[in-house]
Design an enzyme around this catalytic site. Structure first.
Site, mmCIF file in Angstrom:
data_model
loop_
_atom_site.group_PDB
_atom_site.id
_atom_site.type_symbol
_atom_site.label_atom_id
_atom_site.label_comp_id
_atom_site.label_asym_id
_atom_site.label_seq_id
_atom_site.Cartn_x
_atom_site.Cartn_y
_atom_site.Cartn_z
ATOM 1 N N CYS A 1 -5.325 6.817 0.689
ATOM 2 C CA CYS A 1 -6.117 7.527 0.466
ATOM 3 C C CYS A 1 -6.291 7.645 0.099
ATOM 4 C CB CYS A 1 -4.303 7.579 0.444
ATOM 5 S SG CYS A 1 -3.501 9.480 -0.459
ATOM 6 N N CYS B 1 -7.160 15.811 4.860
ATOM 7 C CA CYS B 1 -6.428 15.773 4.441
ATOM 8 C C CYS B 1 -6.901 13.560 4.387
ATOM 9 C CB CYS B 1 -5.119 15.207 5.399
ATOM 10 S SG CYS B 1 -5.826 14.306 6.627
ATOM 11 N N ASN C 1 -10.944 10.319 6.668
ATOM 12 C CA ASN C 1 -11.499 10.822 5.602
ATOM 13 C C ASN C 1 -12.099 9.787 5.105
ATOM 14 O OD1 ASN C 1 -11.952 13.641 5.982
ATOM 15 N ND2 ASN C 1 -9.563 13.800 6.211
ATOM 16 N N GLY D 1 1.034 13.263 -2.585
ATOM 17 C CA GLY D 1 2.566 12.736 -2.889
ATOM 18 C C GLY D 1 3.187 12.456 -1.992
ATOM 19 N N GLU D 2 4.221 12.371 -2.169
ATOM 20 C CA GLU D 2 5.339 11.048 -2.001
ATOM 21 C C GLU D 2 6.841 11.953 -1.787
ATOM 22 O OE1 GLU D 2 6.278 9.229 1.510
ATOM 23 O OE2 GLU D 2 7.929 9.613 0.890
ATOM 24 N N GLU E 1 -2.779 20.259 -4.883
ATOM 25 C CA GLU E 1 -3.844 21.018 -3.806
ATOM 26 C C GLU E 1 -2.780 21.775 -2.409
ATOM 27 O OE1 GLU E 1 -7.483 19.746 -3.272
ATOM 28 O OE2 GLU E 1 -7.485 20.009 -1.377
ATOM 29 N N CYS F 1 -1.829 3.707 -1.820
ATOM 30 C CA CYS F 1 -1.894 3.312 0.327
ATOM 31 C C CYS F 1 -3.557 3.321 -0.104
ATOM 32 C CB CYS F 1 -1.602 4.360 1.191
ATOM 33 S SG CYS F 1 0.108 4.614 1.144
ATOM 34 N N SER G 1 3.886 8.300 8.504
ATOM 35 C CA SER G 1 2.842 6.983 8.692
ATOM 36 C C SER G 1 3.294 6.176 8.626
ATOM 37 C CB SER G 1 1.692 7.864 6.992
ATOM 38 O OG SER G 1 2.678 9.038 6.372
ATOM 39 N N LEU G 2 2.833 5.606 10.073
ATOM 40 C CA LEU G 2 2.391 4.819 10.573
ATOM 41 C C LEU G 2 2.195 3.913 9.983
ATOM 42 C CD1 LEU G 2 4.904 2.536 11.846
ATOM 43 C CD2 LEU G 2 3.824 3.765 13.625
ATOM 44 N N HIS G 3 0.695 3.759 10.607
ATOM 45 C CA HIS G 3 -0.536 3.162 10.520
ATOM 46 C C HIS G 3 -1.040 1.585 10.788
ATOM 47 C CE1 HIS G 3 -1.254 6.737 8.016
ATOM 48 N NE2 HIS G 3 -0.518 6.321 7.360
ATOM 49 N N SER H 1 6.586 14.724 5.310
ATOM 50 C CA SER H 1 6.036 13.862 5.996
ATOM 51 C C SER H 1 6.262 12.257 4.995
ATOM 52 C CB SER H 1 4.334 13.710 6.333
ATOM 53 O OG SER H 1 3.940 12.195 6.194
ATOM 54 N N CYS I 1 0.177 9.712 -6.720
ATOM 55 C CA CYS I 1 0.960 8.995 -6.072
ATOM 56 C C CYS I 1 1.609 7.317 -5.848
ATOM 57 C CB CYS I 1 0.913 9.028 -4.764
ATOM 58 S SG CYS I 1 1.862 8.534 -2.988
ATOM 59 N N CYS J 1 -0.043 23.454 4.228
ATOM 60 C CA CYS J 1 0.143 21.803 3.441
ATOM 61 C C CYS J 1 0.481 21.388 1.703
ATOM 62 C CB CYS J 1 -1.349 21.055 3.940
ATOM 63 S SG CYS J 1 -0.795 19.307 4.196
#
Ligand code: SAH
Ligand code: SF4
Length: 376
Positions: A126, A342, A299, A166-167, A99, A123, A220-222, A198, A119, A112
């Site tokens: 995700c 996202c 989301n 993806g990473e 996408e 996570c 991406s800390l989270h 990212s 991936c 984006c």
């Protein structure tokens, strides 16, 4: 459905970063200035065939026709949201879709871009991570997303964020040539500050990116602690916070911006409490990482078992960080009506014969429209 992606015997010219295109052109006995002309046609003018390249010598064009092609992934769906966000689902073959999302704003248009089909990082919050991993995208498939967007949009893309599926740092060798094309003046000519990678925190690859192509970096800390981050972002077990913070500091020495952007998806009762905001402040201060925070409303999707933080909680969390002098933004949710927000990426297309109810409803309201800029 079988996808035909070009002639396998031909070389897709979108797969070459600028230096490699020069080598390829030299390899067929042409002068370096031909490579520059070709690069401009391919990327500045987003050509899709050689016949439009009228300032190239006829014999060179004929040779290109016989040896090469210009190929981007086939479009499966093209959705326009009420707020102007546009989402393309692209066919990556073997029942995999990726996408690309365009987000227009007053003074810029951000694309984006995806780097992998699926991936491996998995996570918890995700939906891409929950779909598992299919394969790395190739350089032409990555830069092809920008090629396609500039071809189809009325206003060209001004910013790119590698925040799709993806990473990116686990597909380093394909991503870096695509980044170099984004930056090259004869290709997309974007400044390093307007291209953001990212990452979930692949520490050794952050150092390699600093060497190879230092663009803006989002991490991406989270979570403020290893215990929680191990659970949310499993790669933390391999590269824990101390190593991640040290890598951020090293990156800042070459970064085009003087801060790292920390992304932080807000999960109800999981990572959104005031004491966790204070712990984040301690964390970034103790490692002396100059940063900004971007709080992302979660989301939700059923398999995650997680809930989005209430708006008031997000605001309170942002205030604590801001009061400590850390610039903090709350990401606007865009394109919600087309599942382009996202984390919603491409999950619904795993079985292409089925379109999710939400998406089907949207399609009826808003028929797919392909716009052409009429450019070569
Ligand atoms: N793999 C990279 C880049 C792609 S993910 C990374 O993790 O940074 C891009 C961003 O989307 C990440 O910050 C990720 O945390 C966020 N994201 C993923 N799933 C989400 C969801 N369901 N809701 C909100 N944000 C999400
Ligand atoms: Fe992969 Fe990023 Fe999703 Fe984590 S958030 S699973 S790293 S795409």
């Amino acid at each position: 459905m079988q996808t035909v992606v070009g002639d396998p015997a031909k070389t897709n010219l979108l797969s070459f970063e600028p230096a490699a295109l020069t080598d390829w052109v030299a390899g067929i006995g042409q002068k370096p200035f031909r490579a520059k002309q070709l690069l401009k046609w391919l990327h500045q003018r987003t050509a899709t065939d050689f016949s439009v390249m009228t300032d190239l010598a006829k014999d060179f064009r004929a040779e290109l026709e016989s040896l090469a092609c210009i190929q981007t992934l086939p479009i499966l769906k093209d959705h326009l949201s009420a707020d102007g966000t546009r989402k393309w689902l692209l066919d990556a073959g073997q029942n995999n879709a990726i996408e690309t999302v365009f987000i227009p704003e007053d003074d810029r248009g951000t694309l984006c871009v995806s780097s992998q089909a699926g991936c491996t990082v998995a996570c918890r919050f995700c939906s891409t991570g929950h779909q598992g991993f299919a394969r790395n995208l190739t350089t032409d498939e990555i830069i092809g997303q920008l090629h396609m967007a500039n071809r189809l949009l009325d206003t060209p893309v001004t910013n790119v964020v590698m925040m799709g599926m993806g990473e990116p740092l686990l597909n380093f060798d394909a991503v870096v040539p695509a980044l170099r094309l984004m930056l090259d003046d004869n290709a997309y000519g974007l400044s390093r500050r307007r291209v953001t990678v990212s990452t979930s925190g692949v520490v050794p690859m952050m150092d390699r990116l600093a060497q190879a192509c230092p663009v803006a970096l989002a991490v991406s800390l989270h979570a403020p602690t290893d215990a929680l981050r191990d659970d949310l972002v499993p790669i933390n077990k391999k590269y824990p916070l101390a190593e991640l913070m040290a890598a951020c500091r090293r990156y800042l020495q070459v970064a085009p911006r003087d801060f790292i952007t920390f992304e932080y998806v807000m999960l109800d009762g999981v990572n959104d409490q005031p004491e966790q905001a204070w712990a984040l402040i301690d964390l970034v201060r103790s490692y002396d990482v100059y940063c900004k925070f971007n709080l992302i409303p979660f989301n939700p999707f059923p398999q995650s078992g997680l809930k989005a933080s209430p708006r008031s909680t997000i605001r309170q969390f942002a205030t604590i960080l801001s009061d400590a002098g850390i610039v903090t933004t709350i990401r606007k949710t865009r394109g919600d009506d087309i599942d382009a927000a996202c984390g919603q990426l491409a999950g619904e297309i795993k079985d292409k014969t089925q379109i999710s109810g939400r998406m089907a409803a949207q399609r009826q309201e808003q028929p797919v429209r392909f716009q052409s800029r009429g450019r070569p």
